[in-house]
Design an enzyme around this catalytic site. Structure first.
Site, PDB file in Angstrom:
ATOM      1  N   ALA A   1      99.762  43.056 -46.761  1.00  0.00           N
ATOM      2  CA  ALA A   1      98.499  43.661 -47.187  1.00  0.00           C
ATOM      3  C   ALA A   1      97.639  42.536 -47.757  1.00  0.00           C
ATOM      4  O   ALA A   1      98.159  41.507 -48.198  1.00  0.00           O
ATOM      5  CB  ALA A   1      98.776  44.724 -48.243  1.00  0.00           C
TER       6      ALA A   1
ATOM      7  N   GLY B   1     103.500  44.142 -46.008  1.00  0.00           N
ATOM      8  CA  GLY B   1     102.953  45.191 -45.138  1.00  0.00           C
ATOM      9  C   GLY B   1     103.123  44.862 -43.662  1.00  0.00           C
ATOM     10  O   GLY B   1     103.125  45.777 -42.822  1.00  0.00           O
TER      11      GLY B   1
ATOM     12  N   GLU C   1     106.521  45.992 -42.888  1.00  0.00           N
ATOM     13  CA  GLU C   1     106.474  47.463 -42.916  1.00  0.00           C
ATOM     14  C   GLU C   1     105.799  48.027 -41.661  1.00  0.00           C
ATOM     15  O   GLU C   1     106.222  49.048 -41.123  1.00  0.00           O
ATOM     16  CB  GLU C   1     105.746  47.936 -44.179  1.00  0.00           C
ATOM     17  CG  GLU C   1     106.543  47.616 -45.448  1.00  0.00           C
ATOM     18  CD  GLU C   1     105.750  47.902 -46.715  1.00  0.00           C
ATOM     19  OE1 GLU C   1     104.699  47.252 -46.926  1.00  0.00           O
ATOM     20  OE2 GLU C   1     106.175  48.761 -47.495  1.00  0.00           O
TER      21      GLU C   1
ATOM     22  N   GLU D   1     107.068  41.359 -52.196  1.00  0.00           N
ATOM     23  CA  GLU D   1     106.217  42.011 -53.202  1.00  0.00           C
ATOM     24  C   GLU D   1     106.639  41.723 -54.634  1.00  0.00           C
ATOM     25  O   GLU D   1     105.792  41.684 -55.533  1.00  0.00           O
ATOM     26  CB  GLU D   1     106.174  43.524 -52.964  1.00  0.00           C
ATOM     27  CG  GLU D   1     105.367  43.963 -51.747  1.00  0.00           C
ATOM     28  CD  GLU D   1     106.153  43.957 -50.445  1.00  0.00           C
ATOM     29  OE1 GLU D   1     107.289  43.456 -50.421  1.00  0.00           O
ATOM     30  OE2 GLU D   1     105.621  44.461 -49.444  1.00  0.00           O
TER      31      GLU D   1
HETATM   32  N1  COA Z   1      96.589  38.465 -48.273  1.00  0.00           N
HETATM   33  C1  COA Z   1      95.457  37.776 -48.280  1.00  0.00           C
HETATM   34  N2  COA Z   1      95.316  36.539 -47.773  1.00  0.00           N
HETATM   35  C2  COA Z   1      96.394  35.997 -47.208  1.00  0.00           C
HETATM   36  C3  COA Z   1      97.634  36.655 -47.150  1.00  0.00           C
HETATM   37  C4  COA Z   1      97.710  37.950 -47.699  1.00  0.00           C
HETATM   38  N3  COA Z   1      98.827  38.678 -47.682  1.00  0.00           N
HETATM   39  N4  COA Z   1      98.517  35.842 -46.542  1.00  0.00           N
HETATM   40  C5  COA Z   1      97.864  34.722 -46.226  1.00  0.00           C
HETATM   41  N5  COA Z   1      96.578  34.797 -46.622  1.00  0.00           N
HETATM   42  C6  COA Z   1      95.515  33.802 -46.471  1.00  0.00           C
HETATM   43  C7  COA Z   1      95.671  32.665 -47.446  1.00  0.00           C
HETATM   44  O1  COA Z   1      95.128  33.006 -48.700  1.00  0.00           O
HETATM   45  C8  COA Z   1      94.878  31.602 -46.742  1.00  0.00           C
HETATM   46  O2  COA Z   1      93.501  31.846 -46.922  1.00  0.00           O
HETATM   47  P1  COA Z   1      92.478  30.635 -47.285  1.00  0.00           P
HETATM   48  O3  COA Z   1      92.608  29.680 -46.122  1.00  0.00           O
HETATM   49  O4  COA Z   1      91.156  31.310 -47.371  1.00  0.00           O
HETATM   50  O5  COA Z   1      92.993  30.055 -48.564  1.00  0.00           O
HETATM   51  C9  COA Z   1      95.203  31.840 -45.285  1.00  0.00           C
HETATM   52  O6  COA Z   1      95.637  33.185 -45.208  1.00  0.00           O
HETATM   53  C10 COA Z   1      96.304  30.962 -44.735  1.00  0.00           C
HETATM   54  O7  COA Z   1      97.439  31.101 -45.574  1.00  0.00           O
HETATM   55  P2  COA Z   1      98.157  29.857 -46.325  1.00  0.00           P
HETATM   56  O8  COA Z   1      98.842  30.398 -47.535  1.00  0.00           O
HETATM   57  O9  COA Z   1      97.189  28.738 -46.529  1.00  0.00           O
HETATM   58  O10 COA Z   1      99.211  29.436 -45.197  1.00  0.00           O
HETATM   59  P3  COA Z   1     100.616  28.721 -45.449  1.00  0.00           P
HETATM   60  O11 COA Z   1     101.113  28.326 -44.093  1.00  0.00           O
HETATM   61  O12 COA Z   1     100.510  27.676 -46.487  1.00  0.00           O
HETATM   62  O13 COA Z   1     101.560  29.884 -46.039  1.00  0.00           O
HETATM   63  C11 COA Z   1     102.500  32.116 -46.154  1.00  0.00           C
HETATM   64  C12 COA Z   1     101.900  31.007 -45.259  1.00  0.00           C
HETATM   65  C13 COA Z   1     102.664  33.354 -45.271  1.00  0.00           C
HETATM   66  C14 COA Z   1     103.873  31.669 -46.655  1.00  0.00           C
HETATM   67  C15 COA Z   1     101.558  32.404 -47.344  1.00  0.00           C
HETATM   68  O14 COA Z   1     100.255  32.626 -46.825  1.00  0.00           O
HETATM   69  C16 COA Z   1     101.939  33.612 -48.140  1.00  0.00           C
HETATM   70  O15 COA Z   1     102.877  33.553 -48.935  1.00  0.00           O
HETATM   71  N6  COA Z   1     101.179  34.723 -47.990  1.00  0.00           N
HETATM   72  C17 COA Z   1     101.359  35.910 -48.794  1.00  0.00           C
HETATM   73  C18 COA Z   1     102.547  36.707 -48.307  1.00  0.00           C
HETATM   74  C19 COA Z   1     102.761  37.935 -49.165  1.00  0.00           C
HETATM   75  O16 COA Z   1     103.055  37.869 -50.346  1.00  0.00           O
HETATM   76  N7  COA Z   1     102.622  39.090 -48.519  1.00  0.00           N
HETATM   77  C20 COA Z   1     102.881  40.363 -49.139  1.00  0.00           C
HETATM   78  C21 COA Z   1     101.656  40.982 -49.675  1.00  0.00           C
HETATM   79  S1  COA Z   1     102.025  42.523 -50.437  1.00  0.00           S
END
Ligand code: COA
Length: 256
Positions: A65, A110, A113, A133
């Site tokens: 999400a 999400g 999910e 989460e």
């Molecule tokens: N919500 C909003 N934005 C998200 C996102 C999410 N769940 N997952 C990734 N993004 C965005 C990042 O903020 C980033 O945006 P920006 O370029 O404007 O800063 C972009 O997507 C790329 O992600 P980034 O974190 O730079 O890539 P990465 O390769 O370094 O890391 C992940 C990849 C997936 C490990 C990391 O993005 C992450 O941990 N995301 C969140 C996962 C999460 O907690 N999901 C559950 C939500 S309930």
């Protein structure tokens, strides 16, 4: 037609691609609203026999999400957001037309999910799954605590939910979270091959299979009773007449 989705209909297979690659296809409000419209299309368009849900780009299926929409939400607003997510994913799970997830990278929160709400999952070998989460001080809210337990068992599910650890595609396969792991370049083709087999079957029998299998996890229905009901409903249908006649006449059935 959509801002955050790409859609394509070919050979009866409707492919829905969540298209926010710069945000790793995170599910914001607009994606969720548009996903519901795409599900309306799946239900209403007679040319659609089955669907694929996947993510845009080579890095992510859906990274969860959209966390930027969480800030400042009250308890009631958080619950309402989860309700909308749960309802959307129930629509996928209960779709009478098969919906397959092609997991082409990160399937987190999400995203995991969403994949779990599909009827089955195929992953590319770079796919990664987690319910992270707890790192945000919350829990899965789009059905993840239920479907992960159903798919991989309570012990493994609680380990993943409580650690937030990521598992790779091979581990997801071993856990039974995905049915197949293939290279990314043949991911959609693999799903298409399976869906073409399914699309050639009786659509009413496919819908009945989904209804009966879903009843295995229903708390207010007896799955065996549901099976009896939908089994009985198959009798006397044009598809059953065609299937049985074709077998007896030693020919391939042609379902309409
Ligand atoms: N919500 C909003 N934005 C998200 C996102 C999410 N769940 N997952 C990734 N993004 C965005 C990042 O903020 C980033 O945006 P920006 O370029 O404007 O800063 C972009 O997507 C790329 O992600 P980034 O974190 O730079 O890539 P990465 O390769 O370094 O890391 C992940 C990849 C997936 C490990 C990391 O993005 C992450 O941990 N995301 C969140 C996962 C999460 O907690 N999901 C559950 C939500 S309930």
């Amino acid at each position: 037609m959509y801002n955050t989705l790409l859609t394509n209909l070919e050979d009866g297979i409707f492919t829905i691609t969540i298209n926010r690659p710069e945000k790793l296809n995170a599910l914001n409000k607009e994606v969720m609203t548009e996903l519901n419209s795409a599900l309306d299309e799946v239900a209403d368009n007679k040319d659609i026999q089955s669907a694929i849900i996947t993510g845009s780009g080579s890095k992510a299926f859906v990274a969860g999400a959209d966390i930027s929409e969480f800030k400042g939400l009250s308890s009631a607003e958080g619950k309402a957001m989860a309700k909308y997510g749960q309802d959307t994913f129930f629509r996928i799970e209960n779709s009478s037309k098969p919906i397959v997830a092609c997991v082409n990278g990160f399937a987190l929160g999400g995203g995991c999910e969403l994949a779990m709400s599909c009827h089955f999952r195929i992953a590319s070998d770079n796919a990664k799954f987690s319910q992270p989460e707890v790192n945000l001080g919350i829990i899965p809210g789009y059905g993840g605590t239920q479907r992960l337990v159903q798919l991989i068992g309570k012990g493994r599910a609680l380990e993943l939910i409580m650690t937030g650890n990521m598992v790779d595609a091979a581990t997801a396969m071993q856990y039974g979270l995905v049915n197949h792991v293939v290279s990314q370049d043949v991911l959609i083709d693999t799903a298409t091959t399976l869906l073409k087999i399914i699309n050639a079957k009786s659509s009413s029998a496919i819908a009945a299979s989904i209804t009966a299998a879903n009843a295995a996890y229903s708390h207010n229905q007896n799955g065996y009773e549901v099976e009896l009901e939908v089994f009985g409903n198959c009798f006397g249908t044009p598809d059953m007449n065609e299937g049985v006649n074709a077998f007896l006449e030693k020919r391939k059935p042609i379902f309409r």
